[in-house]
Every structure is written in C-alpha cells, then in structure tokens.
Design an enzyme around this catalytic site. Structure first.
Site, PDB file in Angstrom:
ATOM      1  N   ARG A 121       0.612  -1.143   0.090  1.00 35.98           N
ATOM      2  CA  ARG A 121      -0.119   0.169   0.044  1.00 35.98           C
ATOM      3  C   ARG A 121       0.818   1.503   0.110  1.00 35.98           C
ATOM      4  NH1 ARG A 121      -2.744  -3.191   3.411  1.00 35.98           N
ATOM      5  NH2 ARG A 121      -4.621  -3.929   2.746  1.00 35.98           N
ATOM      6  N   LYS A 143       3.184  11.960 -10.873  1.00 36.89           N
ATOM      7  CA  LYS A 143       2.513  11.158 -11.726  1.00 36.89           C
ATOM      8  C   LYS A 143       3.459   9.969 -12.156  1.00 36.89           C
ATOM      9  CE  LYS A 143      -0.449  14.265 -14.475  1.00 36.89           C
ATOM     10  NZ  LYS A 143      -0.678  14.806 -15.990  1.00 36.89           N
ATOM     11  N   GLU A 185      10.856  20.501 -23.893  1.00 37.68           N
ATOM     12  CA  GLU A 185      10.178  20.676 -22.550  1.00 37.68           C
ATOM     13  C   GLU A 185      10.591  22.095 -21.875  1.00 37.68           C
ATOM     14  OE1 GLU A 185       7.349  18.970 -21.922  1.00 37.68           O
ATOM     15  OE2 GLU A 185       7.533  17.030 -22.804  1.00 37.68           O
ATOM     16  N   LYS A 227       7.676  23.784 -12.926  1.00 31.73           N
ATOM     17  CA  LYS A 227       6.805  22.507 -12.737  1.00 31.73           C
ATOM     18  C   LYS A 227       6.201  22.634 -11.324  1.00 31.73           C
ATOM     19  CE  LYS A 227       5.433  18.117 -14.090  1.00 31.73           C
ATOM     20  NZ  LYS A 227       5.641  16.848 -14.622  1.00 31.73           N
ATOM     21  N   GLU A 237      -4.342  17.878 -11.308  1.00 36.17           N
ATOM     22  CA  GLU A 237      -4.862  18.421 -12.845  1.00 36.17           C
ATOM     23  C   GLU A 237      -5.958  18.676 -13.178  1.00 36.17           C
ATOM     24  OE1 GLU A 237      -2.178  16.742 -15.903  1.00 36.17           O
ATOM     25  OE2 GLU A 237      -3.955  17.328 -17.460  1.00 36.17           O
ATOM     26  N   ARG A 241      -2.818  22.790 -13.793  1.00 38.57           N
ATOM     27  CA  ARG A 241      -1.694  22.095 -14.207  1.00 38.57           C
ATOM     28  C   ARG A 241      -1.576  21.552 -15.886  1.00 38.57           C
ATOM     29  NH1 ARG A 241       0.889  16.726 -10.877  1.00 38.57           N
ATOM     30  NH2 ARG A 241       2.050  16.154 -12.460  1.00 38.57           N
ATOM     31  N   ASN A 245       0.622  20.977 -20.582  1.00 41.77           N
ATOM     32  CA  ASN A 245       0.314  20.106 -21.501  1.00 41.77           C
ATOM     33  C   ASN A 245       0.628  20.928 -23.096  1.00 41.77           C
ATOM     34  OD1 ASN A 245      -0.095  17.951 -20.239  1.00 41.77           O
ATOM     35  ND2 ASN A 245      -2.558  18.488 -19.956  1.00 41.77           N
ATOM     36  N   HIS A 248       1.344  19.420 -26.474  1.00 41.20           N
ATOM     37  CA  HIS A 248       1.131  18.093 -26.283  1.00 41.20           C
ATOM     38  C   HIS A 248      -0.168  17.603 -26.971  1.00 41.20           C
ATOM     39  CE1 HIS A 248       4.257  18.612 -23.389  1.00 41.20           C
ATOM     40  NE2 HIS A 248       4.307  17.160 -23.120  1.00 41.20           N
ATOM     41  N   HIS A 252       0.806  14.604 -29.169  1.00 37.82           N
ATOM     42  CA  HIS A 252       0.434  13.228 -28.656  1.00 37.82           C
ATOM     43  C   HIS A 252      -0.243  12.677 -30.080  1.00 37.82           C
ATOM     44  CE1 HIS A 252       0.180  13.746 -24.028  1.00 37.82           C
ATOM     45  NE2 HIS A 252       1.193  13.387 -24.468  1.00 37.82           N
ATOM     46  N   HIS A 265       9.215  11.928 -28.121  1.00 38.52           N
ATOM     47  CA  HIS A 265       8.161  12.815 -27.541  1.00 38.52           C
ATOM     48  C   HIS A 265       8.502  14.457 -27.556  1.00 38.52           C
ATOM     49  CE1 HIS A 265       5.076  14.069 -24.620  1.00 38.52           C
ATOM     50  NE2 HIS A 265       5.996  14.724 -23.775  1.00 38.52           N
TER      51      HIS A 265
HETATM   52  N1  LIG Z   1       5.373  11.055 -14.919  1.00 39.74           N
HETATM   53  C1  LIG Z   1       5.233  12.253 -15.730  1.00 39.74           C
HETATM   54  O1  LIG Z   1       4.974  13.334 -15.299  1.00 39.74           O
HETATM   55  C2  LIG Z   1       5.655  12.066 -17.107  1.00 39.74           C
HETATM   56  C3  LIG Z   1       6.095  13.345 -17.645  1.00 39.74           C
HETATM   57  C4  LIG Z   1       6.569  13.039 -18.887  1.00 39.74           C
HETATM   58  C5  LIG Z   1       6.835  12.006 -19.787  1.00 39.74           C
HETATM   59  N2  LIG Z   1       6.676  10.804 -18.807  1.00 39.74           N
HETATM   60  C6  LIG Z   1       6.934   9.276 -19.252  1.00 39.74           C
HETATM   61  O2  LIG Z   1       8.239   9.288 -19.484  1.00 39.74           O
HETATM   62  C7  LIG Z   1       8.657   8.436 -20.500  1.00 39.74           C
HETATM   63  C8  LIG Z   1       9.866   9.193 -21.415  1.00 39.74           C
HETATM   64  O3  LIG Z   1      10.970   9.283 -20.630  1.00 39.74           O
HETATM   65  P1  LIG Z   1      12.447   9.455 -21.323  1.00 39.74           P
HETATM   66  O4  LIG Z   1      12.242  10.110 -22.391  1.00 39.74           O
HETATM   67  O5  LIG Z   1      13.290   9.607 -20.284  1.00 39.74           O
HETATM   68  O6  LIG Z   1      12.680   7.841 -21.835  1.00 39.74           O
HETATM   69  P2  LIG Z   1      13.603   6.576 -21.350  1.00 39.74           P
HETATM   70  O7  LIG Z   1      13.297   6.432 -20.009  1.00 39.74           O
HETATM   71  O8  LIG Z   1      13.000   5.512 -22.250  1.00 39.74           O
HETATM   72  O9  LIG Z   1      14.882   6.865 -21.518  1.00 39.74           O
HETATM   73  C9  LIG Z   1      15.361   7.280 -23.012  1.00 39.74           C
HETATM   74  C10 LIG Z   1      16.511   6.204 -23.313  1.00 39.74           C
HETATM   75  O10 LIG Z   1      17.781   6.925 -22.766  1.00 39.74           O
HETATM   76  C11 LIG Z   1      18.423   5.631 -21.888  1.00 39.74           C
HETATM   77  N3  LIG Z   1      18.951   6.486 -20.682  1.00 39.74           N
HETATM   78  C12 LIG Z   1      18.599   7.079 -19.715  1.00 39.74           C
HETATM   79  N4  LIG Z   1      19.521   7.742 -19.064  1.00 39.74           N
HETATM   80  C13 LIG Z   1      20.603   7.739 -19.757  1.00 39.74           C
HETATM   81  C14 LIG Z   1      21.963   8.205 -19.571  1.00 39.74           C
HETATM   82  N5  LIG Z   1      22.092   9.048 -18.679  1.00 39.74           N
HETATM   83  N6  LIG Z   1      22.833   7.950 -20.423  1.00 39.74           N
HETATM   84  C15 LIG Z   1      22.634   7.188 -21.457  1.00 39.74           C
HETATM   85  N7  LIG Z   1      21.393   6.619 -21.708  1.00 39.74           N
HETATM   86  C16 LIG Z   1      20.495   7.018 -20.937  1.00 39.74           C
HETATM   87  C17 LIG Z   1      17.411   4.706 -21.543  1.00 39.74           C
HETATM   88  O11 LIG Z   1      17.881   3.580 -21.336  1.00 39.74           O
HETATM   89  C18 LIG Z   1      16.728   4.929 -22.773  1.00 39.74           C
HETATM   90  O12 LIG Z   1      17.125   4.112 -23.679  1.00 39.74           O
HETATM   91  C19 LIG Z   1       7.415   8.059 -21.142  1.00 39.74           C
HETATM   92  O13 LIG Z   1       7.081   6.706 -20.884  1.00 39.74           O
HETATM   93  C20 LIG Z   1       6.495   9.150 -20.735  1.00 39.74           C
HETATM   94  O14 LIG Z   1       4.984   8.789 -20.699  1.00 39.74           O
HETATM   95  C21 LIG Z   1       6.158  10.731 -17.904  1.00 39.74           C
HETATM   96 ZN   LIG Z   2       5.868  16.266 -22.380  1.00 38.35          ZN
END
Ligand SMILES: NC(=O)c1ccc[n+]([C@@H]2O[C@H](COP(=O)([O-])OP(=O)(O)OC[C@H]3O[C@@H](n4cnc5c(N)ncnc54)[C@H](O)[C@@H]3O)[C@@H](O)[C@H]2O)c1
Ligand SMILES: [Zn+2]
Length: 356
Positions: A121, A143, A185, A227, A237, A241, A245, A248, A252, A265
């Site tokens: 939990r 999130k 971003e 943020k 949100e 918040r 977006n 986006h 998206h 993205h």
């Molecule tokens: N929770 C939220 O508020 C929120 C906001 C925006 C995006 N997201 C989510 O985040 C995800 C995308 O995140 P991302 O862009 O970080 O992608 P990711 O986590 O897939 O990382 C991108 C790539 O970089 C590699 N990597 C990570 N750190 C590294 C480093 N320091 N050196 C070398 N390689 C490295 C990873 O292994 C991966 O291959 C999506 O699933 C999206 O939905 C969530």
């Molecule tokens: Zn984004």
C-alpha cells in the site's frame, strides 16, 4: 548545489541538483528514508553506466541495497513488468519502511513509482532521473503509471517521491536526440511561464547545446521551479496543471499516428507547440514576431516544427479521441502574450485552418 522545494503540504519534498551528486546519494538519503533497506529499479542501458556507482554510494553509507533491471524502452512500461517487480521486491524482503529508488529516464521513473505506490500500500520512493526529460519533467510532480495496449499511461496514480536527486553529469552519456527531447520541454516552460528562459536560450544557445554544466544546472532548476509551482497549486490536474500540456495535444496525435516510431516525445511536442502557437496567432493572443521567435528558437536547437505529409484530418480525429478531451470538446493550451498560457476550447475548424 541547487535545491528546489516542491510544496505539497504533508507530501512536500526537495529536488537536489548538482554535478556528481550520485556518488554522495547515501549521505543524503539517510535524512529521507526510514530504514536502511532499498531496492534500485533501473533499465538495461542505465545499469551498465551508473548502477555500480549508485550501489557503492548507498552501501558505503550502510544501506542494504539490491537492484532490479528492466529492458530499456517504452515497451517495458506495462503491468507485466510491474507484477514481476512487485514479486521481486517481496523476494528481496522489502518491508513497509523500505524504499524503491528509480535510477533512469521517465520510463523507469513511471514504473518504479507505481511499484512503490502499490507495494504494501505504498513505500518510500526516491527519484534519480537520468534523462534530461526526466530531470525537468517526469521526475517532478508525482504522476506514475504504465501503459495498456489500449493507450499510454492509462493505469497510474499520483505518488510523490520523498526526494529527487538530479546529477547533471549523467547527461554526458545521453544521445543528442534525447537531450533535444528534454530541451523541447524546457522551451515549453519558457513559453507558458517565463519569457526570460527564451532570452536565456537565445543568448547561450551554443553553450547549452554543448551541455555546459552551469547552463544545464540553471535550466533544470528553473524548469523544476516552474513545474513544482504549477503542481503545488493543482496537484491532481483539475485546472492549471493542464497548462503543462502546451504543445502536447497535437504532439500526442503525431506520436500516436506514427505509432511512436517517427518522433521522440519532445520532437512531437515541438511541432505541437508551433501549431498551437499558430492558433493563438489567429486569435490574436500573440503577434507574428513572437511566433516566429518561437519557431526560430526550436529550429536553431535542432527541433522539428513540421510534421511532413501526415493527413490533417487524421490529426484532428486523433485529438478528438485524446483522453484529456472530455465531452468531445477539444482542449488546447494556447500562449497568450509572452511567457503566459491558458487552456481554451478550440473548434475543429481552427485546427484544420492552421494545419497544412
Ligand atoms: N510522470 C510524468 O509526469 C511524465 C512526464 C513526461 C513523460 N513521462 C514518461 O516518460 C517516458 C519517457 O521518458 P524518457 O524520455 O526519459 O525515456 P526513457 O526512460 O526511455 O529513456 C530514454 C533512453 O535513454 C536511456 N538513458 C537514460 N538515461 C541515460 C543516460 N544518462 N545515459 C545514457 N542513456 C540513458 C534509456 O535507457 C533509454 O534508452 C514516457 O514513458 C512518458 O510517458 C512521464
Ligand atoms: Zn511532455
């Protein structure tokens, strides 16, 4: 070292930003965790580069630590991975006062956060974001979640970490395209909340693109401040918040139409920001020179502002299906003046007018 506080009453937490903080993580974590038992969740790329360093930093401060590695990439972000990780947490003997530490990009952070929220939990959760996108966006705000085959981020929760540790030195190993995804971003924050960030980019572009540490620390700090300010006013949100977006809605749609293969993205968001800017221009919320300024900044960073030959009717159809567009209304974040934005209902024709 920079520290940004996220103010959420009982769930407030600090974001530490510093070059090399990963090596001292154990020292800081003592103040944030209830017990000495923790598990690091990371991915198959990040584990090769930073896992040893993180584990050493924790063990030298007396933590009993283990790790779980998921396959790198968005495909891992599903409930099967969550189930496996929960079982492995149990096998490792995690208790209610233990902690889950996310070491990786947004994919790792979103999955590990959900695991932390669900295990017994909810146990303590720590974020060590290693992509620029995760450092300026996904690790802040609570999130967490995973995808269903039916759509992205359908299963999730709001679950705040106890602390976020941002080590700017890890950006050096990130590929250029991933860096630009994060830059997109940060430009978004400038457009919706702080015009001086745009000036900062224009003045220091070369240094920023070379990941100069002072520049990156400033940009990450400002992004986290913006943020965190928005999130602390509207954690779940319900209203403001949503301005996060910006870019986006169309972004998206482009990601979804191209099945998440053509754009990362931040690239899709860059295109979305430009076209949402065009809608704002038609409504006279901004002037032509400001939109041109945004466009030029995105282009000079190496981000796209054009979606090629995708059918505009398909884009609109996809926007209508977006889970954020309740009751069939199309919600768009539009810039109004410099460094300001709001959410508006937009008509289908207004979107079709600006698309090619
Ligand atoms: N929770 C939220 O508020 C929120 C906001 C925006 C995006 N997201 C989510 O985040 C995800 C995308 O995140 P991302 O862009 O970080 O992608 P990711 O986590 O897939 O990382 C991108 C790539 O970089 C590699 N990597 C990570 N750190 C590294 C480093 N320091 N050196 C070398 N390689 C490295 C990873 O292994 C991966 O291959 C999506 O699933 C999206 O939905 C969530
Ligand atoms: Zn984004």
């Amino acid at each position: 070292m920079e520290i940004v506080n996220v103010n959420l009453k009982n769930y407030s937490y600090p974001i530490y930003i510093s070059n090399g903080i990963l090596s001292d993580i154990g020292l800081y974590l003592r103040n944030h965790l209830r017990s000495g038992r923790a598990i690091i969740i990371t991915d198959s790329n990040v584990s090769n580069i930073y896992l040893q360093n993180a584990e050493d930093a924790l063990s030298k401060d007396g933590f009993v630590v283990s790790h779980l590695v998921i396959k790198a990439g968005e495909e891992s972000k599903n409930l099967y991975t969550v189930k496996r990780l929960l079982e492995e947490c149990f096998d490792f003997g995690l208790l209610r006062d233990s902690a889950v530490i996310a070491l990786g990009g947004g994919v790792v952070g979103d999955i590990a956060g959900l695991v932390a929220a669900l295990y017994m939990r909810g146990i303590d959760f720590i974020q060590i974001p290693t992509t620029l996108l995760a450092q300026v966006d996904s690790s802040v705000g609570g999130k967490v979640g995973v995808n269903l085959d039916e759509g992205k981020n359908i299963v999730g929760s709001f679950y705040q970490p106890k602390a976020v540790f941002i080590d700017t030195s890890v950006l050096k190993t990130l590929n250029k395209r991933e860096v630009l995804g994060g830059i997109s971003e940060i430009i978004k924050y400038g457009i919706i909340k702080d015009e001086s960030l745009l000036n900062f980019f224009e003045t220091n572009l070369e240094k920023i693109l070379n990941l100069d540490d002072d520049m990156m620390r400033y940009l990450i700090k400002r992004s986290c401040e913006i943020k965190s300010d928005v999130v602390s006013k509207d954690e779940k949100e319900n209203n403001i918040r949503a301005i996060l977006n910006y870019g986006h809605t169309i972004g998206h749609a482009l990601e979804s139409i191209t099945r998440y293969k053509k754009y990362i993205h931040g690239e899709a968001v860059a295109i979305g920001m430009y076209y949402a800017g065009k809608i704002a221009l038609n409504r006279k919320y901004i002037d032509e020179s400001y939109l041109l300024r945004i466009k030029n900044l995105l282009i000079s960073c190496g981000l796209p502002v054009d979606y090629g030959n995708i059918d505009k009717y398909e884009i609109v159809k996809c926007i209508k299906h977006d889970k954020k567009n309740r009751e069939g209304k199309m919600k768009f974040v539009l810039p109004i003046g410099y460094g300001n934005a709001e959410v508006f209902d937009v008509l289908e024709d207004e979107i079709l007018n600006v698309l090619k």
